[in-house]
Scaffold this motif. Structure first.
Motif, PDB file in Angstrom:
ATOM      1  N   ALA E 152       0.841  -1.208   0.000  1.00 62.74           N
ATOM      2  CA  ALA E 152       0.000   0.000   0.000  1.00 62.74           C
ATOM      3  C   ALA E 152       0.871   1.251   0.000  1.00 62.74           C
ATOM      4  CB  ALA E 152      -0.917  -0.015   1.210  1.00 62.74           C
ATOM      5  N   ILE E 153       1.899   1.244   0.865  1.00 59.90           N
ATOM      6  CA  ILE E 153       2.755   2.431   0.957  1.00 59.90           C
ATOM      7  C   ILE E 153       3.506   2.667  -0.349  1.00 59.90           C
ATOM      8  CG2 ILE E 153       4.829   3.359   2.078  1.00 59.90           C
ATOM      9  CD1 ILE E 153       3.801   2.080   4.677  1.00 59.90           C
ATOM     10  N   VAL E 154       4.064   1.567  -0.841  1.00 59.41           N
ATOM     11  CA  VAL E 154       4.831   1.693  -2.096  1.00 59.41           C
ATOM     12  C   VAL E 154       3.949   2.257  -3.196  1.00 59.41           C
ATOM     13  CG1 VAL E 154       5.836   0.309  -3.950  1.00 59.41           C
ATOM     14  CG2 VAL E 154       6.626   0.015  -1.599  1.00 59.41           C
ATOM     15  N   PHE E 155       2.763   1.743  -3.289  1.00 62.12           N
ATOM     16  CA  PHE E 155       1.860   2.224  -4.326  1.00 62.12           C
ATOM     17  C   PHE E 155       1.478   3.675  -4.131  1.00 62.12           C
ATOM     18  CE2 PHE E 155       1.370  -1.875  -6.214  1.00 62.12           C
ATOM     19  CZ  PHE E 155       1.026  -1.542  -7.525  1.00 62.12           C
ATOM     20  N   ALA E 156       1.082   3.991  -2.910  1.00 61.56           N
ATOM     21  CA  ALA E 156       0.540   5.315  -2.654  1.00 61.56           C
ATOM     22  C   ALA E 156       1.612   6.396  -2.717  1.00 61.56           C
ATOM     23  CB  ALA E 156      -0.149   5.327  -1.301  1.00 61.56           C
ATOM     24  N   PHE E 157       2.782   6.102  -2.166  1.00 66.66           N
ATOM     25  CA  PHE E 157       3.763   7.188  -2.035  1.00 66.66           C
ATOM     26  C   PHE E 157       4.875   7.166  -3.075  1.00 66.66           C
ATOM     27  CE2 PHE E 157       1.762   6.817   2.100  1.00 66.66           C
ATOM     28  CZ  PHE E 157       1.379   8.134   2.296  1.00 66.66           C
ATOM     29  N   ILE E 158       5.018   6.041  -3.710  1.00 65.59           N
ATOM     30  CA  ILE E 158       6.104   6.014  -4.686  1.00 65.59           C
ATOM     31  C   ILE E 158       5.591   5.779  -6.102  1.00 65.59           C
ATOM     32  CG2 ILE E 158       8.276   4.913  -5.350  1.00 65.59           C
ATOM     33  CD1 ILE E 158       8.647   4.408  -2.314  1.00 65.59           C
ATOM     34  N   LEU E 159       4.946   4.650  -6.305  1.00 64.76           N
ATOM     35  CA  LEU E 159       4.581   4.331  -7.682  1.00 64.76           C
ATOM     36  C   LEU E 159       3.546   5.292  -8.245  1.00 64.76           C
ATOM     37  CD1 LEU E 159       4.600   0.441  -7.470  1.00 64.76           C
ATOM     38  CD2 LEU E 159       6.304   1.939  -8.487  1.00 64.76           C
ATOM     39  N   LEU E 160       2.550   5.612  -7.473  1.00 62.33           N
ATOM     40  CA  LEU E 160       1.522   6.520  -7.987  1.00 62.33           C
ATOM     41  C   LEU E 160       2.088   7.903  -8.327  1.00 62.33           C
ATOM     42  CD1 LEU E 160      -1.461   6.442  -8.703  1.00 62.33           C
ATOM     43  CD2 LEU E 160      -1.942   7.458  -6.459  1.00 62.33           C
ATOM     44  N   PRO E 161       2.814   8.533  -7.392  1.00 63.14           N
ATOM     45  CA  PRO E 161       3.397   9.821  -7.768  1.00 63.14           C
ATOM     46  C   PRO E 161       4.329   9.703  -8.978  1.00 63.14           C
ATOM     47  CG  PRO E 161       3.749   9.365  -5.425  1.00 63.14           C
ATOM     48  CD  PRO E 161       3.092   8.178  -5.995  1.00 63.14           C
ATOM     49  N   ASN E 162       5.053   8.598  -9.043  1.00 66.07           N
ATOM     50  CA  ASN E 162       5.961   8.439 -10.178  1.00 66.07           C
ATOM     51  C   ASN E 162       5.199   8.351 -11.492  1.00 66.07           C
ATOM     52  OD1 ASN E 162       8.091   8.545  -8.494  1.00 66.07           O
ATOM     53  ND2 ASN E 162       8.645   6.374  -8.633  1.00 66.07           N
ATOM     54  N   ILE E 163       4.079   7.656 -11.449  1.00 64.52           N
ATOM     55  CA  ILE E 163       3.294   7.549 -12.684  1.00 64.52           C
ATOM     56  C   ILE E 163       2.708   8.911 -13.044  1.00 64.52           C
ATOM     57  CG2 ILE E 163       1.172   6.550 -13.630  1.00 64.52           C
ATOM     58  CD1 ILE E 163       2.142   3.905 -12.642  1.00 64.52           C
ATOM     59  N   ILE E 164       2.360   9.676 -12.043  1.00 67.26           N
ATOM     60  CA  ILE E 164       1.871  11.039 -12.323  1.00 67.26           C
ATOM     61  C   ILE E 164       2.999  11.874 -12.941  1.00 67.26           C
ATOM     62  CG2 ILE E 164       1.031  13.179 -11.284  1.00 67.26           C
ATOM     63  CD1 ILE E 164      -0.469  11.318  -9.278  1.00 67.26           C
ATOM     64  N   ARG E 165       4.186  11.714 -12.393  1.00 71.64           N
ATOM     65  CA  ARG E 165       5.346  12.424 -12.981  1.00 71.64           C
ATOM     66  C   ARG E 165       5.568  12.002 -14.435  1.00 71.64           C
ATOM     67  NH1 ARG E 165       9.617  14.465  -9.856  1.00 71.64           N
ATOM     68  NH2 ARG E 165      11.157  13.327 -11.071  1.00 71.64           N
ATOM     69  N   MET E 166       5.409  10.733 -14.627  1.00 74.62           N
ATOM     70  CA  MET E 166       5.565  10.202 -15.975  1.00 74.62           C
ATOM     71  C   MET E 166       4.506  10.806 -16.903  1.00 74.62           C
ATOM     72  SD  MET E 166       5.428   6.182 -16.817  1.00 74.62           S
ATOM     73  CE  MET E 166       5.610   5.544 -18.461  1.00 74.62           C
ATOM     74  N   TRP E 167       3.290  10.911 -16.370  1.00 71.34           N
ATOM     75  CA  TRP E 167       2.187  11.484 -17.153  1.00 71.34           C
ATOM     76  C   TRP E 167       2.496  12.929 -17.531  1.00 71.34           C
ATOM     77  CZ3 TRP E 167      -1.125  15.594 -16.073  1.00 71.34           C
ATOM     78  CH2 TRP E 167      -2.223  15.709 -16.918  1.00 71.34           C
ATOM     79  N   ILE E 168       3.056  13.651 -16.546  1.00 66.90           N
ATOM     80  CA  ILE E 168       3.389  15.054 -16.816  1.00 66.90           C
ATOM     81  C   ILE E 168       4.415  15.135 -17.950  1.00 66.90           C
ATOM     82  CG2 ILE E 168       4.502  17.125 -15.863  1.00 66.90           C
ATOM     83  CD1 ILE E 168       3.200  16.316 -13.157  1.00 66.90           C
ATOM     84  N   LEU E 169       5.439  14.276 -17.862  1.00 68.29           N
ATOM     85  CA  LEU E 169       6.483  14.299 -18.884  1.00 68.29           C
ATOM     86  C   LEU E 169       5.948  13.896 -20.253  1.00 68.29           C
ATOM     87  CD1 LEU E 169       9.461  12.652 -16.973  1.00 68.29           C
ATOM     88  CD2 LEU E 169       9.401  14.978 -17.865  1.00 68.29           C
ATOM     89  N   MET E 170       5.150  12.840 -20.254  1.00 71.48           N
ATOM     90  CA  MET E 170       4.783  12.268 -21.551  1.00 71.48           C
ATOM     91  C   MET E 170       3.503  12.819 -22.139  1.00 71.48           C
ATOM     92  SD  MET E 170       6.096   8.381 -21.274  1.00 71.48           S
ATOM     93  CE  MET E 170       5.477   8.073 -22.876  1.00 71.48           C
ATOM     94  N   VAL E 171       2.595  13.287 -21.289  1.00 70.26           N
ATOM     95  CA  VAL E 171       1.340  13.815 -21.836  1.00 70.26           C
ATOM     96  C   VAL E 171       1.291  15.338 -21.680  1.00 70.26           C
ATOM     97  CG1 VAL E 171      -1.167  13.706 -21.775  1.00 70.26           C
ATOM     98  CG2 VAL E 171       0.185  11.657 -21.316  1.00 70.26           C
ATOM     99  N   TRP E 172       1.359  15.785 -20.486  1.00 71.48           N
ATOM    100  CA  TRP E 172       1.178  17.204 -20.191  1.00 71.48           C
ATOM    101  C   TRP E 172       2.185  18.061 -20.958  1.00 71.48           C
ATOM    102  CZ3 TRP E 172      -2.245  20.418 -18.308  1.00 71.48           C
ATOM    103  CH2 TRP E 172      -1.836  21.667 -17.869  1.00 71.48           C
ATOM    104  N   ASN E 173       3.466  17.656 -20.937  1.00 79.30           N
ATOM    105  CA  ASN E 173       4.500  18.440 -21.613  1.00 79.30           C
ATOM    106  C   ASN E 173       4.332  18.468 -23.121  1.00 79.30           C
ATOM    107  OD1 ASN E 173       5.720  19.230 -19.356  1.00 79.30           O
ATOM    108  ND2 ASN E 173       7.502  17.876 -19.503  1.00 79.30           N
ATOM    109  N   LYS E 174       3.738  17.417 -23.633  1.00 81.72           N
ATOM    110  CA  LYS E 174       3.665  17.336 -25.089  1.00 81.72           C
ATOM    111  C   LYS E 174       2.351  17.884 -25.617  1.00 81.72           C
ATOM    112  CE  LYS E 174       6.503  13.275 -25.882  1.00 81.72           C
ATOM    113  NZ  LYS E 174       6.320  11.845 -26.090  1.00 81.72           N
ATOM    114  N   GLU E 175       1.291  17.600 -24.929  1.00 84.18           N
ATOM    115  CA  GLU E 175      -0.031  17.886 -25.477  1.00 84.18           C
ATOM    116  C   GLU E 175      -0.908  18.477 -24.386  1.00 84.18           C
ATOM    117  OE1 GLU E 175      -2.012  18.695 -28.234  1.00 84.18           O
ATOM    118  OE2 GLU E 175      -0.613  17.172 -28.991  1.00 84.18           O
TER     119      GLU E 175
END
Lengths: 129, 88, 649, 434, 354
Positions: E152-175
């Motif tokens: 739960a912790i890994v998902f909530a505090f690490i993987l989820l924020p990381n995927i959001i960061r990834m989203w920012i890089l790959m979606v938000w920054n581009k489109e």
């Protein structure tokens, strides 16, 4: 230019070491010029006798062109002047015989001057028509 | 003039592969020549008629051309294939 | 008149027959009553056809042959040889050019090309009819050679000539031998030290009895012709009385010399005095005074008694069989502003950069700044878009790549960035390119848009459209920009004038044919080798120089040379001695003599070059040129004019 | 030590290889008065050059340049040519001499042959013609090619059926099946190695389908299609004899490729491809010609101008290496590549594809020497021990290398290299060091 | 406009990058890659960006996630520049870029960091067990909760924020004009790729690749199911025969398949298994140990001898925790998430562009 009009015939005096290579180069590069251009070669453009030029006109050539060595001549620096003298002398003779002097032309053609040669031939033919 | 070929015949044997090659060439050669008796044809036409792969026809036909048994005719209307005919 | 003529119409594979109906040309030629046989042939120059022609000449007792094929430049001698082997005089052979001047020139119009070919062949037959049997002139040839330029090409050639028994005079304009390579220090592909190379050659040269080496020497005139050139050489003095100087005083003399200026050897990176010692890699190890800078203040003469500022130039006249030009090339000097050169400090040429590498120790410093990133801009002065240097300069890609390897080896922290137009490290040189890649050099490639260079806060900024990154504009911050400059023809108008050298499209000296006569020039007896002919690297230069040596040896090694017998002849009976011909003759070949009691002109055959300049000036038409007589020329004109085909528009 | 072998043999120099480099070297030496023995393993001298169409950048026909040199060599009094012969067991004899074994293979036709080709006409056997690179067949009794020198027939004994027809028809009585291999010992003062190169075998590249796809030619096959004595009489597709109109050139086939063990550039492929493209534009005015390249290496005198001329004529140049080729049913070929200019993967269909195969060493020279081997370089070519100062020097004193035996090079470079080798040999024989 | 950073290739080398500078830009790798398309031409662009050090471009790239490393590009690369391994390294590099903690980067670049963190966990567990804070039963009971908590912790505090960061890089920054609706509509893409890796099937057309895909597929499945069985069905404490058998099967499959993967990496026969970064070894070995130890633990329970061999359980829990808090959030495990998300985000961007 009418239909079936004869293309003027031109005799070119060309020199073995300077202008011949240029004319050969024109062929090599498939740069086309009228097929009524005939080349006779001589060692140097200052060796063309006015007699030969007049003979050519007599036999039916419409124009004579001397592809002069110009400053490239390997025999003498005075080549351009000498060739010019031949042309001047021949022009006088032509006038006497009632031949239009513009039918004899000279221009320096260097050993790689294939483009200038083709241009000269085309414009000379144009002028003679 | 001696028959030197008889001497070598005793020393060497002809391989089956060579024999097969001659046979197949002669067969195809005969077929192509016969096919062209009816008139000039292109390679695809010969290939279709003889039911031979076009590349086999090309190779053998060109060999016959080299040995002067066939001549090249005009190109077809589509400017794609040349016609070939028998040499008189 | 010759009336047993054989005519051969060559198809040249299909080069001629594709456009000219050779069969028709043959038919019409055969109609000529003097033509005994007329044939077409696939390749007239092939061995089998040559044999066939010989057979024909013998069987049909032909007394002249005409071959309509390519330009006589290519095969005149091939077929003259054929005639000779058949026992026919080679000058009874006429070559008609129906390829370069007919089939190719008129490939757009096969019908007219055929008509023209017919007339050209007719004219050729007429020329053959009137041809005269001639014997070539044999002249004695000097078994000696002049090699101009003592760079690696010239030195190597001189040694090879000398070691095969030819006396060689080797002249060098500078006071030192070795040419450009001493400045490069280490040479690709194996990092050989240039100094050692030059030293080896120099030492071999000075002990060789067959070589006379003159430094500070230039050719000032040439007369005569192949086998017997007379050349004049001017030798500049060194302003020292003896060559063997007392070492102690020279150093002091240099120190005392008040004239100091930028050392051209180091491209101004260091200074030099008017009294100079040589640099590493330059030989001989004698000092010299640069008189163009010397003020003759006389300070040095007080220190060194050996110095003599009044020494004069010497002249030397030599009799020479053949000449090899090995004058090399220059490196392109970018005009001010080209890629920031001369405007932005920190933009230098590759040549200067090589000196900079040598002159720096552990760190690479230029302009008081330590260099960490270098950009090399390729194709400066070659493959120009608008400029006149259209050619690829061949050696520079590899030279720049090799330089980057040397830089990395000496200064491992430096980053090399290459801005190329496609790297041309041909052959085994590809390995150097690969090495440079592996040492993490960066390669960018530009095409139509040259890189933009600007300066910001002491850093050089380059913007380049990189075609390897989908034409993205890439920005670089650079400490030093090295312009990879091309080789350009050496500007040496005097030499060109003296030797009448043919110059090619790219302004380098031109060979007769890149494959048939790659080191020969249009001027018999004058050869070219190395970079004066085209850009090439050292190994290639040496190959070309050794090639020239083999041709020179074949030419002058036998002691005699065969010459063309086309000379002027004077009909003394009609000569009126007007003196016009002697005035115009450029080779002093006409002398005054007497004939039937009247003064007439006569040809001195040894001097006559067969130029024909005397022909048109003769008021009585007394002069004829062998091979170009009135009959021959006029019969050709007749033939060309006679046939009046349907040349219509 | 004094050796006197003049009674055994009368030659100064042995030139191994009768290609353009060997011929040039032999001629140079002959004109300087040396007696030369020229040994060629093939049936004719002239090497690879004699088979080419036209040569860059001057576009003279190769035959027009080669054949005169070939015949000059053949009739030069100072040159003795042995074709269809090989050299073996070279050994140094003392300081100044070499001995070698000359092996003359039987061609089963004597010098009496007139080259009339009657035997060829009658011979019933047809095998692939190696001189036309397999595009057509040839007979077992044959003249190698039309401008071969010597123009003497030979019998391909491996494929002969001993029918005896050739012997029957030969008016000159030149057929002689009793011929056997002849061996003799020769002694010379110097040797020039001009064994030339081998072409890269494109069949090695399975991803190109060479050997499998019929419309995939090697550049040498295209060269033959462009010569006047072309096997198909026109430029045609081998698969179905169609006139091609979309022709592609694939560059760097077997060159600049570490994965194939040949990291170096072959130096000639760019230029010969541009040349062939220009010739094709002439032969087939309607055709599109595309050249797929990595870098265009137009470096020699007049080469870059020649390249620009190609561009001007409309040859399409695409930067990008062809990764693989597949075949459509109609024989058209699909080339897959990255168009570097746009950075995009593309596929292009062409109806004829030419693989511009590279140059590899011809390792034959390794077998020449008996005791001391001739050293080779990293890429298998004859090692140049002093590349800068004496480019033709090899690891054995008195043995020199000319032409492509020392590395890839074009014809002008080969000719210059042969010139250098002949000079070095001559210097060596005079006893000097050059 | 992009600035060149020549030092980047040195930096990338720590992630396993090969001699990418050897590249002479022939494009062979892109053309030979069967996953390369006109829209996504991989991998030369990535090689080029890496050589030039264009980090801004690399950070937002999807290309590394499109590659399944069949190795064809590296086999045929004329310059031996090994683009396949470069793509692998770039995935590690990207993983470290997505990770907000920066711990990923540290672990990838530094093998000793890996070892130290593993050791710390071992010491922690050993300390706990020696100090007898928990009884054996409590271990079994809380171990299970610990696991849940960790996930739960890994998902909530690490993987989820990381995927959001990834989203920012790959979606938000581009489109910037992305459509939220599209995010839902494309979810199938996310799950299909997450569970099937079906793209890899078209990677290379040979039997070995198919075998590999199948093994990988059942490994993923077994892993997820084993996770589900242990964490949610409480495998170690259940009496349900069905669950017990399933657990055996899943852990057995994991064990067998990972052994095969390890052997592949040792034999180095195929291009994709030629180069192994420490993170690869850790991932595959720990997965193997996890399956193996789970299997043994359950067996010990079934034979009722767990008490006697309780250290086996401790070993299992150590492996599990190392796995859950190091390899899952920061190690190679993340490719299970990042790859399908990358394809999913790319799908959204591409669609929006159209």
């Amino acid at each position: 230019m009418g239909e079936n009009q004869k293309i003027p015939k031109i005799l070119v005096f060309s020199t073995e070491k300077i202008s011949d290579p240029a004319i050969d180069l024109a062929g090599l590069l498939k740069k086309h010029y009228p097929p009524t251009v005939y080349v006779v070669n001589v060692p140097c453009s200052s060796s063309v006798k006015p007699k030969w030029i007049l003979h050519a006109f007599k036999k039916g050539f419409d124009g004579v062109f001397i592809a002069a060595d110009g400053s490239d001549c390997q025999y003498s620096e005075t080549c351009t002047f000498n060739t010019g003298e031949i042309v001047r002398k021949t022009h006088d003779l032509m006038k006497k015989k009632g031949i239009e002097p513009s039918r004899l032309k000279m221009a320096a053609i260097c050993s790689v001057c294939s483009d200038p040669f083709v241009k000269q031939m085309k414009s000379f033919i144009e002028a003679l028509i | 003039m001696g028959k030197t070929v008889d001497i070598i015949k005793e020393k060497r044997v002809v391989s089956q592969e060579v024999k097969d090659k001659i046979k197949s060439f002669n067969k195809i050669k005969k077929e192509i020549l016969k096919c062209l008796e009816a008139g000039q044809k292109t390679i695809p036409q010969i290939s279709a008629e003889l039911n031979l792969p076009a590349e086999t026809v090309t190779y053998n036909l060109m060999t016959l051309l080299k040995y002067n048994q066939i001549a090249v005719g005009e190109i077809d209307d589509m400017d794609e294939y040349y016609y070939y005919n028998l040499k008189q | 008149m010759r009336c047993r003529i054989g005519v051969y119409v060559c198809m040249c594979g299909s080069n001629i027959s594709d456009y000219v109906d050779v069969e028709k040309v043959r038919e019409i030629a055969a109609e000529n009553p003097c033509v005994v046989l007329a044939k077409t042939t696939m390749f007239a120059c092939s061995d089998s056809t040559q044999k066939e022609i010989i057979e024909d000449i013998k069987v049909n007792e032909l007394n002249a042959i005409v071959i309509a094929s390519c330009s006589p430049k290519l095969h005149l001698f091939t077929f003259r040889n054929v005639a000779e082997r058949a026992g026919l005089n080679p000058y009874n052979y006429v070559q008609v050019n129906i390829r370069e001047q007919c089939s190719w020139a008129h490939s757009d119009n096969p019908k007219f090309a055929t008509l023209k070919a017919i007339q050209l062949v007719k004219a050729g037959i007429d020329k053959a009819k009137n041809s005269v049997s001639l014997e070539p002139i044999m002249i004695k040839a000097e078994h000696s050679a002049l090699v101009i330029g003592a760079g690696i090409t010239g030195m190597k050639a001189a040694l090879a000539l000398a070691n095969t028994g030819t006396k060689v005079t080797l002249i060098e304009k500078e006071h030192y031998v070795g040419g450009r390579i001493a400045q490069w220090n280490r040479l690709f592909p194996h990092n050989d030290p240039a100094e050692k190379l030059v030293k080896t050659l120099y030492e071999e040269i000075i002990i060789n009895d067959n070589i006379y080496l003159y430094t500070g020497a230039e050719l000032i005139s040439k007369s005569g012709s192949v086998g017997n050139f007379i050349v004049k050489i001017k030798i500049k003095p060194r302003y020292f009385k003896s060559g063997y100087l007392i070492e102690q005083c020279i150093e002091k003399a240099i120190e005392s010399c008040p004239v100091e200026f930028d050392d051209p050897f180091n491209y101004g990176l260091t200074k030099i005095k008017a009294i100079q010692q040589n640099h590493i890699g330059q030989f001989p190890y004698y000092p010299v005074i640069d008189m163009s800078k010397c003020t003759k203040c006389g300070i040095c003469t007080d220190i060194c008694a050996d110095i003599d500022l009044e020494q004069k130039e010497e002249e030397l006249e030599l009799n020479i069989g053949a000449i090899l030009i090995a004058t090399g090339a220059e490196s392109y000097q970018p005009p001010s502003g080209e890629f920031g050169y001369g405007v932005i400090p920190g933009v230098i040429t590759l040549q200067m950069f090589r000196r900079l590498i040598d002159l720096n120790g552990e760190k690479l410093i230029y302009n008081h700044k330590q260099i960490k990133r270098i950009a090399y801009i390729y194709c400066v002065g070659s493959r120009q878009y608008d400029g006149e240097n259209q050619y690829c300069s061949r050696y520079c890609c590899t030279a720049a790549v090799h330089t980057s390897l040397i830089v990395k080896e000496k200064f491992p922290e430096i980053v090399n960035i290459h801005l190329t137009r496609g790297v041309r490290t041909y052959g085994k040189q590809e390995i150097l390119y690969n090495k440079s890649n592996l040492q993490k050099d960066i390669y960018l490639q530009f095409d139509d848009t040259p890189p933009e260079i600007s300066e910001e806060n002491g850093m050089i900024n380059i913007k380049v459209v990189d075609i390897l990154t989908v034409k993205k504009t890439i920005e670089l911050d650079i400490d030093l920009v090295v312009l990879v400059t091309s080789m350009v023809p050496r500007k040496n108008k005097e030499l060109e004038n003296i030797l009448k050298l043919p110059i090619g499209r790219d302004k380098f000296y031109n060979e007769v044919h890149p494959k048939l006569k790659p080191v020969e020039t249009m001027i018999d007896g004058v050869f070219i080798g190395g970079n004066c002919q085209a850009p090439m690297n050292i190994s290639e230069s040496v190959k070309s120089s050794l090639s020239a040596v083999s041709k020179m040896n074949a030419l002058i090694g036998k002691g005699e040379i065969q010459l063309e017998p086309s000379l002027a002849t004077i009909d003394k009976s009609i000569c009126v001695w007007c003196d016009e011909c002697t005035k115009i003759c450029p080779s002093d070949a006409i002398i005054k003599t007497e004939y039937n009691g009247k003064p007439v002109a006569e040809i001195n055959e040894a001097n006559c070059k067969g130029c024909g300049m005397c022909l048109p000036v003769c008021p009585t038409n007394a002069i004829q040129l062998i091979g170009y007589s009135d009959v021959e020329i006029e019969s050709m004109i007749d033939a060309l004019a006679s046939y009046s085909p349907e040349f219509t528009i | 030590m004094a050796y006197n072998y003049s009674n055994i043999n009368d030659y100064d120099v042995l030139v191994i290889g009768g290609g353009i480099a060997g011929i040039e070297a032999a001629l140079n030496l002959a004109y300087q008065g040396y007696k030369v023995i020229l040994v060629e393993k093939d049936l004719s001298i002239g090497g690879k050059m004699i088979h080419l169409s036209k040569v860059f950048p001057t576009l003279d026909c190769a035959a027009c340049i080669t054949t005169p040199k070939v015949s000059e060599t053949a009739r030069h009094p100072n040159i003795k040519i042995y074709t269809y012969s090989e050299i073996k067991d070279i050994e140094k004899l003392g300081e100044r001499y070499f001995t070698a074994t000359l092996v003359q293979k039987p061609r089963y036709v004597t010098d009496a042959c007139t080259g009339c080709q009657l035997c060829e006409e009658k011979c019933p056997v047809v095998v692939e013609d190696e001189y036309q690179w397999g595009l057509v067949g040839r007979k077992a009794a044959y003249i190698p090619f039309s401008i071969a020198n010597p123009r003497i027939a030979a019998i391909d004994i491996e494929n002969c059926t001993f029918c005896g027809l050739c012997e029957k028809v030969c008016a000159a009585g030149a057929i002689d099946f009793t011929q056997e291999e002849k061996r003799s010992t020769i002694v010379v003062k110097s040797i020039i190695i001009a064994t030339g190169f081998n072409l890269f075998q494109s069949e090695r590249l399975s991803y190109y389908g060479a050997g499998k796809f019929k419309n995939l030619l090697t550049s040498m096959q295209m060269e033959r299609q462009l010569v006047p004595t072309r096997p198909y009489n026109n430029v045609l597709r081998p698969k179905d004899g169609k006139v091609p109109d979309r022709i592609a050139y694939v560059l760097c086939v077997g060159s600049r490729d570490k994965s194939l063990g040949n990291p170096i550039c072959s130096q000639v492929c760019c230029m010969y491809s541009i040349k062939q493209a220009q010739l094709l534009m002439g032969a087939l005015p309607m055709a599109d010609v595309t050249i797929y390249y990595i870098d265009i290496r137009a470096f020699g005198k007049g080469f870059d101008e020649f390249y620009k001329q190609g561009v001007g004529m409309g040859v399409n140049f695409v930067k990008g290496k062809i990764a693989n080729i597949s075949e459509k049913e109609n024989g058209d070929l699909i080339l897959r590549y990255e168009d570097i200019d746009s950075g995009v993967l593309k596929e292009a269909t062409h109806d004829l594809v030419v693989l511009s195969v590279g140059i590899l060493t011809n390792p034959d020279f390794e077998k020449l020497f008996k005791t001391t081997p001739l050293l080779k370089d990293d890429y298998g070519y004859v090692r140049q021990v002093s590349e800068l100062l004496s480019p033709s020097k090899t690891s054995i004193d008195g043995v020199f290398v000319a032409g492509t035996a020392s590395g890839p090079m074009d014809i002008p470079d080969s000719i210059l290299s042969a010139g250098a080798a002949s000079t070095e040999a001559s210097v060596y024989m005079k006893g000097g060091a050059s | 406009m992009a600035k060149v950073n020549p030092d980047f290739s040195v930096e990338l080398k720590k992630f396993g990058g090969f001699d990418l500078n050897a590249c002479y830009n022939c494009g062979n790798c892109t053309a030979v890659c069967s996953l390369s398309t006109e829209e996504n031409s991989i991998p030369r662009k990535m090689v080029r960006y890496s050589v030039l050090g264009l980090e801004d471009e690399l950070k937002v790239s999807i290309d590394p996630w499109l590659c399944y490393y069949c190795g064809e590009c590296s086999e045929t690369c004329p310059q031996d520049a090994n683009p396949g391994e470069l793509m692998m390294s770039l995935r590690r590099y990207l993983t470290s870029k997505y990770d907000w903690t920066g711990f990923s980067g540290l672990l990838y670049r530094n093998m000793s960091a890996y070892v130290i963190s593993f050791l710390l966990i071992i010491i922690g567990i050993a300390g706990l067990s020696i100090s007898n804070v928990f009884s054996q039963e409590e271990w079994l009971h809380y171990g299970h909760y610990l696991e849940m908590l960790a996930i739960a912790i890994v998902f909530a505090f690490i993987l989820l924020p990381n995927i959001i960061r990834m989203w920012i890089l790959m979606v938000w920054n581009k489109e910037k004009k992305f459509s939220i609706r599209k995010h839902f509509l494309s979810l199938d893409v996310l799950f299909i790729h997450m569970f099937t890796q079906k793209r890899s099937l078209s990677c290379k057309d040979d039997r070995d690749n198919k075998v590999w895909w199948f093994e990988h597929f059942i490994l993923v499945l077994s892993y997820l199911l084993l996770l589900f069985t242990t964490v949610f069905l409480n495998w170690f404490n259940t009496e349900n025969m069905g669950i017990i058998v399933l657990g055996y099967i899943f852990s057995g499959i994991i064990f067998v398949v990972t052994i095969d993967f390890i052997l592949r990496r040792i034999k180095k026969k195929k291009e994709k298994s030629t180069f192994s970064h420490p993170s690869d070894w850790f991932f595959v070995i720990w997965l193997m140990l996890m399956g193996f130890s789970a299997f043994i633990v359950r067996m010990l329970i079934d034979f009722s001898v767990l008490e006697k061999y309780f250290w086996v359980y401790l070993f299992h829990i150590t492996v599990l925790i190392q796995w859950a808090i190091i390899i899952v959030p920061f190690g190679k495990w993340t490719h299970f998430l990042y790859r399908p998300f990358a394809i999913y985000f790319n799908n959204i961007v591409q669609d929006t562009k159209k």
